[in-house]
Design an enzyme around this catalytic site. Structure first.
Site, mmCIF file in Angstrom:
data_model
loop_
_atom_site.group_PDB
_atom_site.id
_atom_site.type_symbol
_atom_site.label_atom_id
_atom_site.label_comp_id
_atom_site.label_asym_id
_atom_site.label_seq_id
_atom_site.Cartn_x
_atom_site.Cartn_y
_atom_site.Cartn_z
ATOM 1 N N GLY A 82 65.333 76.684 -78.059
ATOM 2 C CA GLY A 82 64.698 75.501 -77.496
ATOM 3 C C GLY A 82 63.315 75.758 -76.938
ATOM 4 N N GLU A 83 62.948 77.030 -76.767
ATOM 5 C CA GLU A 83 61.658 77.356 -76.173
ATOM 6 C C GLU A 83 60.548 77.207 -77.204
ATOM 7 O OE1 GLU A 83 59.545 81.160 -73.930
ATOM 8 O OE2 GLU A 83 61.733 81.036 -74.117
ATOM 9 N N ALA A 84 59.482 76.512 -76.828
ATOM 10 C CA ALA A 84 58.416 76.179 -77.768
ATOM 11 C C ALA A 84 57.793 77.416 -78.394
ATOM 12 C CB ALA A 84 57.344 75.352 -77.060
#
Length: 286
Positions: A82-84
């Site tokens: 989920g981390e960009a």
């Protein structure tokens, strides 16, 4: 991985060996953890995880694949984190690999990178059960959204984009484990409904979870897009060596040369506006 190395299943000090171990055991290992591991920072463990990512992508063959099938094949082995920044690293290596193995499809890896994110967002939009039909992305909207993403603002082939839309609409990009879990939950909900209040509660709970998952994915995409635009803006500024101011009196200045400077100033506000539109379009009546 340390345990696997101790058991002689892989050489935990060799990036290529670890990458092959992850590929060979993707159906038994936790795919969420695989995705997090592959997306780690370039400096993490002296760059070892990033070298594993490079070896992982280098072990996959996308030759002759249509673009969305290549994405499907790539994402079958792990869950996108989920981390960009992690998504950025993972998809950037995919775009580079696909472009290298399929010369002539895209003018550059940057174009493939942008379209890859567009395909992921399309997949979420078309298959989010909480989204009302009238709010879903249309084929015309998908083609319109991807206008001008080629080199020097050129359009990609509309037939290619149309085919991508049709395939994503027909067949969702999803992990095998998610497909199985989704089918079991639908069967469980269907058998428990029977017109009872208990069944209605199950449906409501399922819808809430799906809506939360959609919101999570949407927020991740917005963060990733923001990170990507900041990167490109910074890179262009470094290349120019100074602020790119355009004066109307400059000789030989084309009208399209105004666009990069205008966009570099307005992109953040535009992204905020688009994220609000995504919030309003998540199928909620609120």
């Amino acid at each position: 991985l340390r345990y696997a190395g101790e058991q002689g299943l892989t050489d935990s000090s060799d990036a290529g060996s670890v990458a092959q171990y992850l590929i060979d055991n993707k159906d038994t290992l936790d795919k969420t953890q695989i995705g997090d591991y592959l997306g780690r920072e370039r400096e993490y463990q002296n760059g070892f995880c990033f070298r594993v990512l490079c070896e992982y992508v280098g072990s996959l063959d996308f030759t002759g694949m249509v673009f969305d099938d290549a994405i499907r094949h790539y994402l079958a082995g792990f869950r996108l984190p989920g981390e960009a920044q992690k998504i950025d690293r993972i998809m950037e290596k995919f775009a580079e690999r696909f472009t290298a193995q399929n010369p002539g499809v895209f003018p550059s890896a940057d174009v493939a990178f942008i379209l890859a994110f567009s395909v992921i967002m399309l997949n979420t939009d078309l298959h989010n059960p909480s989204l009302k039909e009238e709010r879903r992305m249309t084929k015309e909207g998908f083609i319109r959204n991807n206008r001008g993403i080629g080199e020097d603002g050129a359009d990609l082939d509309s037939e290619m984009l149309s085919d991508i839309f049709d395939r994503i609409q027909k067949n969702q990009i999803s992990l095998k484990e998610d497909d199985i879990a989704r089918k079991k939950e639908e069967e469980k909900t269907s058998s428990g409904a029977g017109g009872s209040m208990f069944g209605a509660d199950q449906l409501s709970e399922l819808d809430t979870r799906r809506r939360e998952e959609f919101t999570k994915q949407r927020d991740s995409m917005v963060r990733t897009t923001e990170h990507y635009l900041k990167q490109r803006r910074s890179a262009r500024a470094d290349q120019a060596g100074h602020g790119a101011f355009v004066r109307t009196g400059d000789e030989g200045t084309r009208k399209d040369e105004y666009v990069p400077s205008m966009f570099s100033v307005t992109w953040a506000a535009c992204l905020s506006a688009f994220s609000v539109a995504m919030e309003d379009g998540n199928g909620s009546d609120k």
